[in-house]
Write a protein that holds these residues in place. Structure first.
Motif, PDB file in Angstrom:
ATOM      1  N   GLY A  34       0.501  -1.251   0.035  1.00 44.58           N
ATOM      2  CA  GLY A  34      -0.036   0.145   0.088  1.00 44.58           C
ATOM      3  C   GLY A  34       0.786   1.346   0.015  1.00 44.58           C
ATOM      4  N   TRP A  35       0.207   1.851  -0.744  1.00 39.02           N
ATOM      5  CA  TRP A  35       0.514   3.804  -0.298  1.00 39.02           C
ATOM      6  C   TRP A  35      -0.449   4.786   0.537  1.00 39.02           C
ATOM      7  CZ3 TRP A  35       5.119   5.918  -1.859  1.00 39.02           C
ATOM      8  CH2 TRP A  35       5.718   4.353  -2.990  1.00 39.02           C
ATOM      9  N   VAL A  47      -3.382   5.420   0.603  1.00 38.93           N
ATOM     10  CA  VAL A  47      -4.022   6.625  -1.107  1.00 38.93           C
ATOM     11  C   VAL A  47      -3.715   5.321  -1.703  1.00 38.93           C
ATOM     12  CG1 VAL A  47      -2.427   7.429  -2.828  1.00 38.93           C
ATOM     13  CG2 VAL A  47      -2.202   8.099  -0.395  1.00 38.93           C
ATOM     14  N   ALA A  48      -3.522   3.574  -1.605  1.00 43.43           N
ATOM     15  CA  ALA A  48      -3.900   3.184  -3.038  1.00 43.43           C
ATOM     16  C   ALA A  48      -3.088   1.975  -2.268  1.00 43.43           C
ATOM     17  CB  ALA A  48      -3.065   3.369  -4.130  1.00 43.43           C
ATOM     18  N   TRP A  58      -6.935  -0.991  -4.826  1.00 44.54           N
ATOM     19  CA  TRP A  58      -7.982  -0.164  -4.544  1.00 44.54           C
ATOM     20  C   TRP A  58      -7.755   1.353  -4.501  1.00 44.54           C
ATOM     21  CZ3 TRP A  58      -5.964  -4.663  -2.708  1.00 44.54           C
ATOM     22  CH2 TRP A  58      -7.039  -5.972  -1.918  1.00 44.54           C
ATOM     23  N   TYR A  59      -8.384   2.272  -4.452  1.00 41.75           N
ATOM     24  CA  TYR A  59      -7.594   3.816  -4.135  1.00 41.75           C
ATOM     25  C   TYR A  59      -8.776   4.662  -3.115  1.00 41.75           C
ATOM     26  CZ  TYR A  59      -4.951   2.487  -8.001  1.00 41.75           C
ATOM     27  OH  TYR A  59      -4.797   1.914  -9.390  1.00 41.75           O
ATOM     28  N   ALA A  60      -8.788   5.680  -2.951  1.00 39.95           N
ATOM     29  CA  ALA A  60      -8.710   6.167  -1.929  1.00 39.95           C
ATOM     30  C   ALA A  60      -9.955   7.471  -3.224  1.00 39.95           C
ATOM     31  CB  ALA A  60      -8.024   7.601  -1.247  1.00 39.95           C
ATOM     32  N   ASP A  61     -11.058   7.006  -3.011  1.00 41.74           N
ATOM     33  CA  ASP A  61     -11.773   8.371  -3.599  1.00 41.74           C
ATOM     34  C   ASP A  61     -10.864   9.579  -3.873  1.00 41.74           C
ATOM     35  OD1 ASP A  61     -14.680   7.985  -1.708  1.00 41.74           O
ATOM     36  OD2 ASP A  61     -13.232   6.627  -3.336  1.00 41.74           O
ATOM     37  N   SER A  62     -10.328   9.973  -3.183  1.00 45.54           N
ATOM     38  CA  SER A  62      -9.605  11.773  -3.089  1.00 45.54           C
ATOM     39  C   SER A  62      -8.759  11.238  -4.742  1.00 45.54           C
ATOM     40  CB  SER A  62      -8.546  12.242  -2.696  1.00 45.54           C
ATOM     41  OG  SER A  62      -7.998  11.394  -1.929  1.00 45.54           O
ATOM     42  N   VAL A  63      -7.952  10.584  -4.796  1.00 49.72           N
ATOM     43  CA  VAL A  63      -7.131  10.304  -5.988  1.00 49.72           C
ATOM     44  C   VAL A  63      -6.788   9.107  -7.147  1.00 49.72           C
ATOM     45  CG1 VAL A  63      -5.321  10.293  -4.850  1.00 49.72           C
ATOM     46  CG2 VAL A  63      -5.836   7.757  -4.772  1.00 49.72           C
ATOM     47  N   LYS A  64      -9.088   8.812  -6.748  1.00 47.24           N
ATOM     48  CA  LYS A  64      -8.963   8.025  -8.074  1.00 47.24           C
ATOM     49  C   LYS A  64      -9.766   8.019  -9.273  1.00 47.24           C
ATOM     50  CE  LYS A  64     -12.136   5.446  -6.265  1.00 47.24           C
ATOM     51  NZ  LYS A  64     -13.128   4.483  -5.310  1.00 47.24           N
ATOM     52  N   GLY A  65      -8.671   7.754 -10.134  1.00 46.84           N
ATOM     53  CA  GLY A  65      -9.233   8.588 -11.742  1.00 46.84           C
ATOM     54  C   GLY A  65      -7.334   9.442 -11.775  1.00 46.84           C
ATOM     55  N   ARG A  66      -7.234   9.719 -10.980  1.00 43.84           N
ATOM     56  CA  ARG A  66      -5.507  10.309 -11.227  1.00 43.84           C
ATOM     57  C   ARG A  66      -4.278   9.280 -10.646  1.00 43.84           C
ATOM     58  NH1 ARG A  66      -4.373  14.851  -7.675  1.00 43.84           N
ATOM     59  NH2 ARG A  66      -5.886  14.061  -6.157  1.00 43.84           N
ATOM     60  N   LYS A 103      -7.870  -5.322   6.280  1.00 44.45           N
ATOM     61  CA  LYS A 103      -7.963  -4.560   5.756  1.00 44.45           C
ATOM     62  C   LYS A 103      -6.931  -3.675   5.255  1.00 44.45           C
ATOM     63  CE  LYS A 103     -11.280  -1.287   7.532  1.00 44.45           C
ATOM     64  NZ  LYS A 103     -11.787  -0.517   8.801  1.00 44.45           N
ATOM     65  N   HIS A 104      -6.953  -3.650   4.296  1.00 43.14           N
ATOM     66  CA  HIS A 104      -6.016  -2.330   2.856  1.00 43.14           C
ATOM     67  C   HIS A 104      -6.069  -0.868   3.388  1.00 43.14           C
ATOM     68  CE1 HIS A 104      -9.634  -2.444   0.374  1.00 43.14           C
ATOM     69  NE2 HIS A 104      -9.293  -1.478   0.550  1.00 43.14           N
ATOM     70  N   ASN A 105      -7.117  -0.960   3.671  1.00 40.87           N
ATOM     71  CA  ASN A 105      -6.838   0.896   4.242  1.00 40.87           C
ATOM     72  C   ASN A 105      -6.568   1.556   5.425  1.00 40.87           C
ATOM     73  OD1 ASN A 105      -9.412  -0.063   5.120  1.00 40.87           O
ATOM     74  ND2 ASN A 105     -10.525   1.696   4.194  1.00 40.87           N
ATOM     75  N   SER A 106      -6.504   0.233   6.201  1.00 38.41           N
ATOM     76  CA  SER A 106      -5.493   1.391   7.468  1.00 38.41           C
ATOM     77  C   SER A 106      -4.569   1.174   7.940  1.00 38.41           C
ATOM     78  CB  SER A 106      -6.739  -0.235   8.394  1.00 38.41           C
ATOM     79  OG  SER A 106      -6.252   0.344   9.105  1.00 38.41           O
ATOM     80  N   PRO A 107      -3.806   1.929   8.282  1.00 37.42           N
ATOM     81  CA  PRO A 107      -2.324   1.691   8.190  1.00 37.42           C
ATOM     82  C   PRO A 107      -1.467   0.697   9.612  1.00 37.42           C
ATOM     83  CG  PRO A 107      -3.114   4.008   8.825  1.00 37.42           C
ATOM     84  CD  PRO A 107      -4.403   3.110   8.856  1.00 37.42           C
ATOM     85  N   SER A 108      -2.643   0.743  10.637  1.00 38.89           N
ATOM     86  CA  SER A 108      -2.429  -0.571  11.646  1.00 38.89           C
ATOM     87  C   SER A 108      -2.477  -1.875  11.121  1.00 38.89           C
ATOM     88  CB  SER A 108      -3.561  -0.234  12.680  1.00 38.89           C
ATOM     89  OG  SER A 108      -4.916  -0.770  12.526  1.00 38.89           O
TER      90      SER A 108
END
Length: 123
Positions: A34-35, A47-48, A58-66, A103-108
């Motif tokens: 992950g990033w 982020v992703a 997987w992407y955060a909504d804020s970066v999706k498409g970019r 979970k892929h989107n949790s730093p922990s």
């Protein structure tokens, strides 16, 4: 797994950067990667992420498409291609690895972290 991130820098809004994260260790090719990023005064945010084969992302909504995350297991490296950068993308970017299905989107969820690379986007 040891990780080394690189590729950050200063870029104008609308520009592009590609971050790299080189890994070592026998488990790299089976690790989910992950990033994350952390801006001053803010919490570290997802982020992703990419699965071990590179097919699932997987992407955060804020970066999706970019932003686009990818990996090359033959080179033990993952990438984050960042296009159409915005000033709000300014942060220290970290790559991370985990070897379970948490979970892929949790730093922990991530046990291994790189040292971070600074991305600054000027307006």
């Amino acid at each position: 797994v040891q990780l080394q991130a690189s590729g950050g820098g200063l870029v104008q809004a609308g520009g592009s950067l590609r971050l790299s994260c080189a890994g070592s260790g026998r488990t790299f090719s089976r690790a989910r990667m992950g990033w994350f990023r952390q801006a001053p005064g803010k919490e570290r945010e997802f982020v992703a992420a990419v699965g071990w084969s590179g097919v699932t992302t997987w992407y955060a909504d804020s970066v999706k498409g970019r932003f686009t995350i990818s990996r090359d297991n033959a080179r033990n490296t993952i990438y984050l291609q960042m296009n159409s950068l915005k000033p709000e993308d300014t942060a220290v970017y970290y790559c991370a690895a985990k070897t379970d299905s948490a979970k892929h989107n949790s730093p922990s969820s991530y046990a291994y972290w790189g040292q971070g690379t600074q991305v600054t986007v000027s307006s």
